[in-house]
Structure formats: C-alpha cells, structure tokens
Design an enzyme around this catalytic site. Structure first.
Site, PDB file in Angstrom:
ATOM      1  N   GLY A  34       0.900  -1.293  -0.107  1.00  0.00           N
ATOM      2  CA  GLY A  34       0.051  -0.038  -0.172  1.00  0.00           C
ATOM      3  C   GLY A  34       0.728   1.559  -0.141  1.00  0.00           C
ATOM      4  O   GLY A  34       0.420   2.386   0.445  1.00  0.00           O
ATOM      5  N   ALA A  35       1.895   1.330  -0.646  1.00  0.00           N
ATOM      6  CA  ALA A  35       2.881   2.393  -0.794  1.00  0.00           C
ATOM      7  C   ALA A  35       2.386   3.367  -1.412  1.00  0.00           C
ATOM      8  O   ALA A  35       3.281   4.628  -1.236  1.00  0.00           O
ATOM      9  CB  ALA A  35       4.364   1.772  -1.333  1.00  0.00           C
ATOM     10  N   ASP A  38      -2.853   6.747   1.018  1.00  0.00           N
ATOM     11  CA  ASP A  38      -2.688   8.006   1.693  1.00  0.00           C
ATOM     12  C   ASP A  38      -2.084   7.871   2.875  1.00  0.00           C
ATOM     13  O   ASP A  38      -1.299   8.879   3.241  1.00  0.00           O
ATOM     14  CB  ASP A  38      -4.219   8.365   2.105  1.00  0.00           C
ATOM     15  CG  ASP A  38      -4.458   9.767   2.187  1.00  0.00           C
ATOM     16  OD1 ASP A  38      -4.045  10.725   1.668  1.00  0.00           O
ATOM     17  OD2 ASP A  38      -5.069  10.192   3.381  1.00  0.00           O
ATOM     18  N   ARG A  68      -0.335  -1.152  -6.985  1.00  0.00           N
ATOM     19  CA  ARG A  68      -0.858  -1.848  -8.320  1.00  0.00           C
ATOM     20  C   ARG A  68      -0.460  -1.240  -9.478  1.00  0.00           C
ATOM     21  O   ARG A  68      -0.301  -2.120 -10.468  1.00  0.00           O
ATOM     22  CB  ARG A  68      -2.300  -1.745  -8.107  1.00  0.00           C
ATOM     23  CG  ARG A  68      -3.228  -2.906  -7.078  1.00  0.00           C
ATOM     24  CD  ARG A  68      -4.541  -2.685  -7.372  1.00  0.00           C
ATOM     25  NE  ARG A  68      -5.165  -3.205  -8.472  1.00  0.00           N
ATOM     26  CZ  ARG A  68      -5.304  -4.648  -8.581  1.00  0.00           C
ATOM     27  NH1 ARG A  68      -4.972  -5.491  -7.542  1.00  0.00           N
ATOM     28  NH2 ARG A  68      -5.572  -4.859  -9.776  1.00  0.00           N
ATOM     29  N   LYS A 173      -5.996  -1.320  11.579  1.00  0.00           N
ATOM     30  CA  LYS A 173      -7.240  -1.822  11.822  1.00  0.00           C
ATOM     31  C   LYS A 173      -8.190  -1.546  10.571  1.00  0.00           C
ATOM     32  O   LYS A 173      -7.660  -0.908   9.624  1.00  0.00           O
ATOM     33  CB  LYS A 173      -7.598  -0.917  13.060  1.00  0.00           C
ATOM     34  CG  LYS A 173      -7.963   0.654  12.594  1.00  0.00           C
ATOM     35  CD  LYS A 173      -8.987   1.268  13.474  1.00  0.00           C
ATOM     36  CE  LYS A 173      -9.305   2.793  12.799  1.00  0.00           C
ATOM     37  NZ  LYS A 173     -10.548   3.221  13.455  1.00  0.00           N
ATOM     38  N   ASP A 202      -2.402   0.391  16.639  1.00  0.00           N
ATOM     39  CA  ASP A 202      -3.483   1.385  16.825  1.00  0.00           C
ATOM     40  C   ASP A 202      -2.975   2.827  17.279  1.00  0.00           C
ATOM     41  O   ASP A 202      -2.030   2.953  18.162  1.00  0.00           O
ATOM     42  CB  ASP A 202      -4.153   0.998  18.247  1.00  0.00           C
ATOM     43  CG  ASP A 202      -5.389   1.867  18.694  1.00  0.00           C
ATOM     44  OD1 ASP A 202      -5.339   3.085  18.494  1.00  0.00           O
ATOM     45  OD2 ASP A 202      -6.176   1.402  19.310  1.00  0.00           O
ATOM     46  N   HIS A 203      -2.893   3.865  16.441  1.00  0.00           N
ATOM     47  CA  HIS A 203      -2.037   4.978  16.496  1.00  0.00           C
ATOM     48  C   HIS A 203      -2.348   5.805  17.668  1.00  0.00           C
ATOM     49  O   HIS A 203      -1.475   6.546  18.259  1.00  0.00           O
ATOM     50  CB  HIS A 203      -2.154   5.853  15.068  1.00  0.00           C
ATOM     51  CG  HIS A 203      -3.610   6.403  15.139  1.00  0.00           C
ATOM     52  ND1 HIS A 203      -4.685   5.855  14.628  1.00  0.00           N
ATOM     53  CD2 HIS A 203      -4.036   7.590  15.562  1.00  0.00           C
ATOM     54  CE1 HIS A 203      -5.502   6.751  14.541  1.00  0.00           C
ATOM     55  NE2 HIS A 203      -5.284   7.900  15.271  1.00  0.00           N
ATOM     56  N   LYS A 207       0.697   7.816  20.629  1.00  0.00           N
ATOM     57  CA  LYS A 207       0.398   9.308  20.976  1.00  0.00           C
ATOM     58  C   LYS A 207       1.462   9.355  22.315  1.00  0.00           C
ATOM     59  O   LYS A 207       1.301   8.716  23.165  1.00  0.00           O
ATOM     60  CB  LYS A 207      -0.790   9.986  21.363  1.00  0.00           C
ATOM     61  CG  LYS A 207      -1.725   9.744  19.659  1.00  0.00           C
ATOM     62  CD  LYS A 207      -3.057  10.474  20.096  1.00  0.00           C
ATOM     63  CE  LYS A 207      -3.743  10.221  18.846  1.00  0.00           C
ATOM     64  NZ  LYS A 207      -3.156  11.194  17.965  1.00  0.00           N
ATOM     65  N   GLU A 241     -14.608  14.679  17.260  1.00  0.00           N
ATOM     66  CA  GLU A 241     -13.900  15.357  16.229  1.00  0.00           C
ATOM     67  C   GLU A 241     -15.050  16.468  15.457  1.00  0.00           C
ATOM     68  O   GLU A 241     -16.425  15.982  15.750  1.00  0.00           O
ATOM     69  CB  GLU A 241     -13.724  14.267  14.868  1.00  0.00           C
ATOM     70  CG  GLU A 241     -13.016  12.972  15.353  1.00  0.00           C
ATOM     71  CD  GLU A 241     -12.698  12.098  14.273  1.00  0.00           C
ATOM     72  OE1 GLU A 241     -11.810  11.961  13.310  1.00  0.00           O
ATOM     73  OE2 GLU A 241     -13.804  11.083  14.050  1.00  0.00           O
ATOM     74  N   HIS A 265      -9.796   2.254  19.669  1.00  0.00           N
ATOM     75  CA  HIS A 265      -9.154   3.455  20.512  1.00  0.00           C
ATOM     76  C   HIS A 265      -9.641   3.625  21.872  1.00  0.00           C
ATOM     77  O   HIS A 265      -8.878   3.884  22.947  1.00  0.00           O
ATOM     78  CB  HIS A 265      -9.426   4.575  19.586  1.00  0.00           C
ATOM     79  CG  HIS A 265      -8.887   4.462  18.199  1.00  0.00           C
ATOM     80  ND1 HIS A 265      -7.713   3.676  17.855  1.00  0.00           N
ATOM     81  CD2 HIS A 265      -9.647   4.903  17.073  1.00  0.00           C
ATOM     82  CE1 HIS A 265      -7.661   4.045  16.675  1.00  0.00           C
ATOM     83  NE2 HIS A 265      -8.500   4.675  16.162  1.00  0.00           N
ATOM     84  N   LYS A 365     -18.698  12.255  15.624  1.00  0.00           N
ATOM     85  CA  LYS A 365     -18.239  13.052  14.565  1.00  0.00           C
ATOM     86  C   LYS A 365     -19.341  14.303  14.542  1.00  0.00           C
ATOM     87  O   LYS A 365     -20.162  14.275  14.952  1.00  0.00           O
ATOM     88  CB  LYS A 365     -18.504  12.262  13.304  1.00  0.00           C
ATOM     89  CG  LYS A 365     -17.377  11.307  13.203  1.00  0.00           C
ATOM     90  CD  LYS A 365     -17.454  10.869  11.745  1.00  0.00           C
ATOM     91  CE  LYS A 365     -16.253  10.010  11.419  1.00  0.00           C
ATOM     92  NZ  LYS A 365     -14.732  10.688  11.545  1.00  0.00           N
TER      93      LYS A 365
END
Length: 507
Positions: A34-35, A38, A68, A173, A202-203, A207, A241, A265, A365
């Site tokens: 997936g280089a 995004d 791809r 995830k 899990d970003h 943190k 958010e 999260h 959201k």
C-alpha cells in the site's frame, strides 16, 4: 513499600527503563504494502524520514514499496520526497536526503497474482545481498481489510516470510468486523506468523501522552496517593471530531462509531488509564495487566443497555459558523441509514483498584470541538462556607490532553483576593507539538526494534470484541434508540443524562 526494600532513585530509574534496554536495532528490510496510498504518504514516509534524521533507523535498511501501478524506482522516490515536503513535521534537509531516498525501491504488486510474490521475493533477496542485510523482514499491511488474509497467505505460500532472521507483521485496523471475524482473521494470520510476530497497530497507543500514562504514577510519586478509588469519583474519556464522514462512507456506514473508535481506540484508552505499573515493567507484564483490566470490564447486557449506552447520529448544523449537512445527506450514505456517528457509555471495572468508580466514554463526529482527553474527577468533600460560590466548589480535576494539543492540567480552587471567593484555576503543562515525535514515528521505531509494548495483543483485541458484541447485536436489531444531534453540538442530550443520574457532568 517497606523502607528497607524500597529501591534507591538510580535503581528505580533502571527499573523504569529495563524494558527499553532489551530492544536492539538490526539491519533489515521494510516491505510496505500500500505504498501508493494515503497513509503511506501522510504518515509512514514522514515517520521513516524523521527517524532517519534522528539516527533511529538501522545502519543498513532496504525499504520496498508495493502498489498496483507500475513506477520506476526514481519516480517512486520522487513521490516519497513530495510526501516528505508536504507532510513531514520537520523541513526536508538537503543534506542526507539522497541517502534516505536511495533506500527505497518499488515493486508492482497484485495480491492475487503468484508471479507478484515471486518478483517481490527476488527483489528482497537481491537487495539483501547488495546491502549485506540479514533476513530480518518487517511487513507492513496498509491495505484494504479484505486483502490482509490474501497477502499473508501469499507470503506464506511463496516462502517470503520464511527467513533465517526475524520476521514481523504490522496490521492496521480494522482487525475483524465482530468477534467471529476477528477470531477467524487471527487464526489465519497465525498460519503465517505467530502471536509474538504480529503487531496490531493502534495509532492512539503511539501518542506520546498516552504512552506517558504507562509510567505517570511511577515517575510522579506525588500522584500515587491520589490515583486510588478512595479519592476518585469518576473518569471521563472523550475522543470527538469536528469532521463528518468525509469520503469514507463506504467503510464508515458499515462500521459506525462503535467499530471505528470504541472497540479499538477508546477501550485501549480505558486500559491505559486503568493500568497500574507492575513491579517489573516488561512488555509481557503490561500486556498481562491490560488483559486483566479487560477481563474485569463489566459486561453490558441487553436489558441494561439503554441505561448505560447512548448512540446518536448527526443532523444538519453548523461547524465554526459554516452550515454542514446531516449524516444521511452525506455522499454515499443511504437516506434510511441507522448508523451511529456518536457513542457514549458508562463502564465499570470490577477489580479492587477501580471497583465502584464509573468510567464514562464518548466519541462522535461533527462535534463542537476536536478533542481527545482523559479527565479524572476527584471526590468533593468540602463543606459549605461563606467563601464558597453559591453553586458549591468545583471538583479537582487531573486532565490529560491527547489531541489536538498534548499536555497535563490540574484544576484546583484558589481564592480570588478581590471577591474572597474560591475560583477554579488550572495549573497546566503543555508540550511543543513541533518537536514531539508523531505516533507513527514512535510505533515504527518500536516495531523495528521488536518492542510490542504499545501494540494491541490478540487477547486485548478479542476481549474488546467480546465486550462490544452484545452492543453490536442491539444496534443491528435496532433495540437501542438512535438519538439525533445537531452538527456542531456536544452530542445528544441523552448523553448528558447518562452522567446526571450519577450527579456528574461531562467536562
């Protein structure tokens, strides 16, 4: 602790950093599936570059990007450079840039094509010989969920994951869609990698402020007497958010807030907040404690769900004085969608450390502000006096700000000399976000060294899905009200009532 057995300051410091001293950095190959996506552009390439600037990459590392479409190596390297110039937290430096980009190679890849695996294997092998790199291979799957099993199976069949060195797999995830699919996915991944080799990223765990939770009590003994059940009235964890579903309707309308934010999260933040530092601070001991916390998390059964869970969906409103549409008017969302964009719940951890203390979690959201924070509210036992405000004294709060700013605040009550009344005052510390490493930097650095402390262990993931599963079924059966809330608000009124029945409020 008895005075005779208490560690001296140097001993305590060594105990705190024992874990870090175990990890070593070795020459390796980093294979990024997936280089051209995004995540690679916004996060992974800048993270690798900042690690390079800090001297935190192996002396010899081969980075192979897969996608791809076909690109010559020099075009791929130019795309990496463009990503650095646009998204790196630090300015791109001319000195050393070519050395960094020279580490990158590109391989056109189709996950369903056997020849793609053969070509990849040859490229990995050739670069290992060229750079004299041992067969240490880190695979990063930044791909659509349906490709995870396909790729890991292909790696196994082609022998790419069968090395004379170490191998590690980083998986983004979502890790499954429910308890059943998570177990199926884990079982299939275990055909190619064992549990110790799988790093579920899990970003939020990357943190810096979240990582500080792990050692906060240990490194600050003054708070040890405060962070116990006798003094704490409740704990609130918020992750809100201002953005809406954006371009993610295909995924989000199937996932909702409960899968997108809560299962991973928020429950990880619950574990990190409830964590008490073990005597020996090793990755396995920390994982063991987190698992124990999840095992102690009281289930919410269907007959008690409406009293403990609130789900909502945003309607049209305003964000920063700009009109925005409701969720059902978003592109790609069905007009009949019952998907949740807001979730709040009251949790209890039934163990001696946290018994009787409610944990309130919420995420949404299109909220009024963007904020991720943990608030520890202390019990208020002050008796009424003439110096107190008419509505009483404000409870003391310990606040961990995680996003968008990072810092710690302690809210205390100070007497105003002019009014002679007590007023809440914040004692605050905030970090400089410009010099702080980003989450993916810390997590990639850990994965490169083999430190799994801040990655989700399979048992944590399984227990999280197990706790969530009854809620998923209730959502699917539509037995729990879906409360509307205007975009730009603080969420449904029902979420306020969740705390008001306990005589608390959201902070």
């Amino acid at each position: 602790m008895d005075e005779l057995t208490a560690p001296t300051e140097p001993e305590a410091k060594n105990q705190l950093f024992d874990l870090q001293e175990e990890w070593t950095m070795q020459d390796m190959t980093f294979i990024l599936f997936g280089a051209t996506g995004d995540l690679a552009k916004r996060k992974l390439f800048p993270a690798l570059y900042n690690l390079f600037l800090d001297g935190k990459l192996p002396d010899s590392i081969s980075v192979i990007g897969l996608g791809r479409n076909y690109f010559p190596d020099d075009i791929f390297q130019s795309k990496v450079e463009s990503a650095l110039r646009e998204y790196s937290r630090r300015a791109v430096q001319t000195n050393g840039l070519n050395d960094f980009l020279a580490k990158f190679r590109y391989c056109k890849f189709d996950a369903a094509d056997n020849d793609s695996y053969q070509n990849l294997h040859e490229l990995i092998h050739d670069r290992e010989i060229e750079l004299n790199i041992p067969q240490n291979r880190l695979f990063y799957l930044s791909v659509a969920p349906q490709l995870v099993e396909v790729i890991t199976s292909g790696l196994n069949k082609s022998g790419i994951n069968q090395t004379t060195g170490w191998k590690r797999l980083i998986v983004e995830k979502p890790f499954g869609n429910d308890l059943k699919t998570a177990r199926q996915l884990n079982e299939r991944l275990n055909n190619a990698f064992n549990d110790e080799e799988i790093y579920r990223i899990d970003h939020y765990l990357g943190k810096p402020m979240v990582q500080n939770l792990e050692s906060f009590e240990f490194a600050n003994p003054i708070f040890g007497s405060l962070l116990d059940r006798k003094r704490i009235s409740n704990i609130q964890i918020t992750a809100c958010e201002t953005v809406g579903v954006e371009t993610r309707a295909d995924y989000y309308d199937q996932a909702g807030a409960i899968r997108d934010m809560v299962q991973n999260h928020l429950l990880q933040l619950v574990m990190m907040t409830a964590l008490h530092l073990p005597e020996k601070m090793t990755a396995k001991e920390i994982q063991k404690q987190k698992i124990t916390i999840m095992e102690s998390l009281r289930p919410i059964y269907k007959d008690k769900m409406e009293q403990n869970v609130v789900r909502g969906q945003y309607e049209a409103g305003e964000i920063f004085d700009t009109p925005v549409v409701g969720y059902k008017e978003e592109p790609g969302v069905a007009a009949s969608s019952m998907n949740d964009t807001y979730f709040a719940a009251r949790l209890f951890i039934d163990n001696p450390s946290w018994s009787g203390i409610p944990f309130y979690i919420r995420t949404g959201k299109r909220m009024a502000i963007k904020s991720t924070k943990i608030v520890i509210e202390f019990k208020n036992k002050v008796k009424q006096t003439d110096a107190l405000p008419a509505d009483g004294i404000t409870p003391n709060l310990l606040i961990f700000e995680i996003n968008p700013n990072e810092g710690i605040s302690l809210m205390v009550n100070m007497k105003n000399p002019s009014s002679k009344q007590f007023e809440p005052t914040y004692i605050s510390f905030s970090t400089n976000s410009e010099v702080q490493p980003e989450a993916y930097e810390l997590l990639l650095f850990d994965a490169i060294r083999g430190n799994a402390t801040f990655f989700a262990h399979w048992k944590e993931v399984e227990l999280s899905w197990q706790w969530i599963q009854p809620l998923l079924e209730a959502f699917q059966e539509n037995t729990l009200p879906l409360h509307p809330y205007p975009a730009g608000s603080n969420g449904p009124e029902a979420a306020n009532q969740l705390l008001q029945v306990d005589q608390f409020k959201w902070w």
